[in-house]
Design an enzyme around this catalytic site. Structure first.
Site, PDB file in Angstrom:
ATOM      1  N   ASP A 127     -15.558  -6.229 -32.927  1.00 34.29           N
ATOM      2  CA  ASP A 127     -14.965  -5.343 -31.540  1.00 34.29           C
ATOM      3  C   ASP A 127     -14.024  -6.006 -30.586  1.00 34.29           C
ATOM      4  O   ASP A 127     -13.307  -5.467 -30.017  1.00 34.29           O
ATOM      5  CB  ASP A 127     -16.176  -4.862 -30.799  1.00 34.29           C
ATOM      6  CG  ASP A 127     -16.971  -4.064 -31.424  1.00 34.29           C
ATOM      7  OD1 ASP A 127     -16.859  -3.486 -32.642  1.00 34.29           O
ATOM      8  OD2 ASP A 127     -18.137  -3.684 -31.001  1.00 34.29           O
ATOM      9  N   ARG A 162      -2.866  18.338 -43.612  1.00 31.97           N
ATOM     10  CA  ARG A 162      -3.842  18.504 -42.755  1.00 31.97           C
ATOM     11  C   ARG A 162      -3.942  17.530 -41.751  1.00 31.97           C
ATOM     12  O   ARG A 162      -3.243  16.383 -42.306  1.00 31.97           O
ATOM     13  CB  ARG A 162      -5.345  18.704 -43.896  1.00 31.97           C
ATOM     14  CG  ARG A 162      -5.445  17.522 -44.698  1.00 31.97           C
ATOM     15  CD  ARG A 162      -6.654  17.244 -44.984  1.00 31.97           C
ATOM     16  NE  ARG A 162      -7.172  18.239 -46.060  1.00 31.97           N
ATOM     17  CZ  ARG A 162      -7.522  18.226 -47.380  1.00 31.97           C
ATOM     18  NH1 ARG A 162      -7.471  16.848 -47.781  1.00 31.97           N
ATOM     19  NH2 ARG A 162      -7.840  19.202 -48.020  1.00 31.97           N
ATOM     20  N   GLY A 170     -16.203   0.407 -32.593  1.00 31.61           N
ATOM     21  CA  GLY A 170     -15.737   0.063 -31.035  1.00 31.61           C
ATOM     22  C   GLY A 170     -16.837   0.952 -30.360  1.00 31.61           C
ATOM     23  O   GLY A 170     -16.392   1.949 -29.859  1.00 31.61           O
ATOM     24  N   ARG A 171     -17.959   0.234 -29.803  1.00 31.52           N
ATOM     25  CA  ARG A 171     -18.886   0.960 -28.966  1.00 31.52           C
ATOM     26  C   ARG A 171     -18.388   0.950 -27.616  1.00 31.52           C
ATOM     27  O   ARG A 171     -18.330   2.161 -26.995  1.00 31.52           O
ATOM     28  CB  ARG A 171     -20.157   0.034 -29.156  1.00 31.52           C
ATOM     29  CG  ARG A 171     -21.323   0.443 -28.380  1.00 31.52           C
ATOM     30  CD  ARG A 171     -22.425  -0.446 -28.273  1.00 31.52           C
ATOM     31  NE  ARG A 171     -22.731  -1.046 -29.497  1.00 31.52           N
ATOM     32  CZ  ARG A 171     -23.782  -0.447 -30.179  1.00 31.52           C
ATOM     33  NH1 ARG A 171     -24.365   0.798 -29.638  1.00 31.52           N
ATOM     34  NH2 ARG A 171     -24.323  -1.001 -31.367  1.00 31.52           N
ATOM     35  N   ARG A 266      -9.841  17.114 -41.213  1.00 31.00           N
ATOM     36  CA  ARG A 266     -10.780  16.213 -41.801  1.00 31.00           C
ATOM     37  C   ARG A 266     -11.153  14.800 -41.140  1.00 31.00           C
ATOM     38  O   ARG A 266     -10.201  14.379 -40.748  1.00 31.00           O
ATOM     39  CB  ARG A 266     -10.844  16.233 -43.355  1.00 31.00           C
ATOM     40  CG  ARG A 266     -10.543  17.231 -43.827  1.00 31.00           C
ATOM     41  CD  ARG A 266     -11.933  17.968 -44.674  1.00 31.00           C
ATOM     42  NE  ARG A 266     -11.451  18.972 -45.451  1.00 31.00           N
ATOM     43  CZ  ARG A 266     -11.556  18.897 -46.805  1.00 31.00           C
ATOM     44  NH1 ARG A 266     -11.608  17.549 -47.419  1.00 31.00           N
ATOM     45  NH2 ARG A 266     -11.249  19.878 -47.766  1.00 31.00           N
ATOM     46  N   HIS A 272     -19.190   0.562 -41.903  1.00 32.22           N
ATOM     47  CA  HIS A 272     -19.450  -0.965 -41.933  1.00 32.22           C
ATOM     48  C   HIS A 272     -18.461  -1.615 -43.087  1.00 32.22           C
ATOM     49  O   HIS A 272     -18.479  -2.769 -43.222  1.00 32.22           O
ATOM     50  CB  HIS A 272     -20.787  -0.825 -42.508  1.00 32.22           C
ATOM     51  CG  HIS A 272     -22.013  -0.748 -41.519  1.00 32.22           C
ATOM     52  ND1 HIS A 272     -22.210   0.731 -41.230  1.00 32.22           N
ATOM     53  CD2 HIS A 272     -22.727  -1.378 -40.511  1.00 32.22           C
ATOM     54  CE1 HIS A 272     -23.179   0.463 -40.157  1.00 32.22           C
ATOM     55  NE2 HIS A 272     -23.274  -0.581 -39.937  1.00 32.22           N
ATOM     56  N   VAL A 273     -17.602  -0.582 -43.616  1.00 31.13           N
ATOM     57  CA  VAL A 273     -16.679  -1.133 -44.679  1.00 31.13           C
ATOM     58  C   VAL A 273     -15.758  -1.976 -43.681  1.00 31.13           C
ATOM     59  O   VAL A 273     -15.265  -3.046 -44.164  1.00 31.13           O
ATOM     60  CB  VAL A 273     -15.776  -0.087 -45.042  1.00 31.13           C
ATOM     61  CG1 VAL A 273     -14.439  -0.688 -45.503  1.00 31.13           C
ATOM     62  CG2 VAL A 273     -16.208   0.919 -46.229  1.00 31.13           C
TER      63      VAL A 273
END
Ligand code: F6P
Length: 342
Positions: A127, A162, A170-171, A266, A272-273
Site C-alpha cells: 500500500d 465496454r 489500498g485500504r 464490467r 491478491h495477485v
C-alpha cells in the site's frame, strides 16, 4: 547475540529479500545467530519457531511471500500476550528482534519497544502508506502488476466498447491506484482520500467513448462515494486489528455506471495477485538495503527504530514516525492525475 526475525501482516514481494540480507550480514559481519519466528506475532506469542541461517536463505531473493509465514495476530488483543512474548523470547535465548511489517506489525513493535523489548522494524506494505519512508518495498511490484493488467484491459475494453473498472488494493491510501492509473492511462482514478462523485465518473466515461476509446476506471478498494450518491460497500467483517474487510466497490461501481450511462460495464478485481509472485528489481534492491541497515541497527544496539528510504539513502527513524500517522495521497498529487481524467 541471538536475533529473532518475524514477518507480519499481509505478505508482500521482497520479504524474503529482507530476511536474506539480515541473515547474511548478521552472520558474516556480526557473528550473530538467528531464529525464525513463524507467522508474525503469533510466533513469539506461541513459541512457534524455525531454524534460520544462511542455508535457509539460499535461493529466496526472487521468491515472493515469506519463508517465515505471516499472520495478523495482535498480541495486545490477547490476555497476557506481552508477558508470553517476553517469556518465549527469554526461553529461546533471543536477545533482539527484527520485525518486518506494516502499520499493524510495526505498531505492535512500537509498543513493545516502549516496554523495553529490543526490536528494530523494517517497513513493508504494497500500500506504500507508511510514514517516515519514501517508499516501502512491495509497492513497486504491485504497481507493475496493476499497470500490466490495465494495459491488457485497454485492448479488450476497446474491442467490446465496454467500460472496465479495475479494483486495486489500498485500504486507506490510493497509492497503487494513483501510480498504476497514471502509468496505465486510466480514464479516472478513484482513491480513499477523495470521495468520488458518481456523476463525474459517468461524465468521464462518456467523454472517453466519444473519442472511440473505451474507459478504464481504476478504483482503490477503500474508495468511497461522496455523500448523497447512495452507494454502500463494506461487508462488516473485521480482523484482529479492527479493520473492516473491504472489497466490492469495483462491482458496485460497474453496476452504477451501467445503470446511469446505459453502456456495458464490467469489474476486474486484482486482489491478491498484486501481492504474489516475484518482486521487481527495485523491490529486491530496497528490501535488501533495508535488511542490511536493520541488522546494523541491532549490532549497534539502536533499538526502537525503523529503517527508511530517504531519497536514495537508507536511514533510521523512531518506530513511531512510521506508525503514528498513515501517509496518504495529497490533494496536489491527486490533481496531477486528474488532468488525464475523461
Ligand atoms: O495491507 C496490505 C493489504 O494488501 C491491503 O491493501 C489490503 O486491504 C489488505 O492487505 C488485505 O488483507 P488480507 O489479505 O488479509 O485480506
Amino acid at each position: 547475540m541471538r536475533v529473532g526475525v518475524l514477518t507480519g501482516g499481509g505478505d508482500c514481494p521482497g520479504l524474503n529479500a529482507v530476511i536474506r540480507a539480515v541473515v547474511r550480514k548478521g552472520v558474516k559481519d556480526h557473528g550473530f545467530e538467528f531464529l525464525g519466528f513463524r507467522d508474525g506475532w503469533r510466533g513469539p506469542l506461541e513459541g512457534l519457531t524455525m531454524p534460520l541461517g544462511i542455508e535457509q536463505c539460499r535461493g529466496i531473493l526472487p521468491r515472493g511471500g515469506t519463508i517465515l509465514g505471516s499472520s495478523r495476530t495482535n498480541p495486545f488483543a490477547v490476555e497476557g500476550g506481552v508477558e508470553r512474548i517476553r517469556e518465549n523470547l527469554a526461553a529461546a535465548g533471543v536477545d533482539a528482534l527484527v520485525a518486518i511489517g506494516g502499520e499493524d506489525t510495526l505498531g505492535v513493535a512500537t509498543k513493545l519497544a516502549d516496554l523495553g523489548v529490543a526490536v528494530v522494524g523494517v517497513p513493508k506494505t504494497i500500500d506504500n502508506d507508511l510514514s517516515g519512508t519514501d517508499f516501502t518495498f512491495g509497492f513497486d511490484t504491485a504497481v507493475n502488476i496493476a499497470t500490466e493488467a490495465i494495459d491488457r484491459l485497454h485492448t479488450t475494453a476497446e474491442s467490446h466498447h465496454r467500460v472496465l473498472v479495475v479494483e486495486v488494493m489500498g485500504r486507506h491510501a490510493g497509492w497503487i491506484a494513483l501510480h498504476a492509473g497514471i502509468a496505465g492511462g486510466a480514464s479516472a482514478v478513484l482513491i480513499p482520500e477523495a470521495p468520488f462523485d458518481i456523476d463525474a465518473v459517468c461524465a468521464h466515461v462518456e467523454t472517453r467513448f466519444r473519442s472511440e476509446y473505451a474507459p478504464i476506471i481504476v478504483v482503490s478498494e477503500g474508495a468511497v462515494p461522496a455523500d448523497g450518491t447512495g452507494m454502500t460497500l463494506v461487508s462488516g467483517e473485521k480482523d484482529a486489528f479492527g479493520h473492516v474487510r473491504l472489497g466490492g466497490i469495483g462491482d458496485r461501481l460497474a453496476h452504477e455506471i451501467e445503470q446511469r450511462t446505459g453502456t456495458e460495464a464490467r469489474a476486474v478485481v486484482l486482489g491478491h495477485v498484486q501481492r504474489g509472485g516475484t518482486p521487481t528489481a527495485f523491490d529486491r534492491w530496497l528490501a535488501t538495503r533495508f535488511g542490511l541497515q536493520a541488522i546494523d541497527a541491532v549490532a549497534e544496539g539502536d533499538f526502537g527504530v525503523m529503517v527508511a528510504l530517504r531519497g536514495t539513502d537508507i536511514v533510521r527513524v523512531p518506530l513511531i514516525e512510521g506508525t503514528g500517522e498513515l501517509k496518504l495521497v495529497s490533494p496536489k498529487e491527486y490533481a496531477e492525475a486528474q488532468v488525464f481524467f475523461g
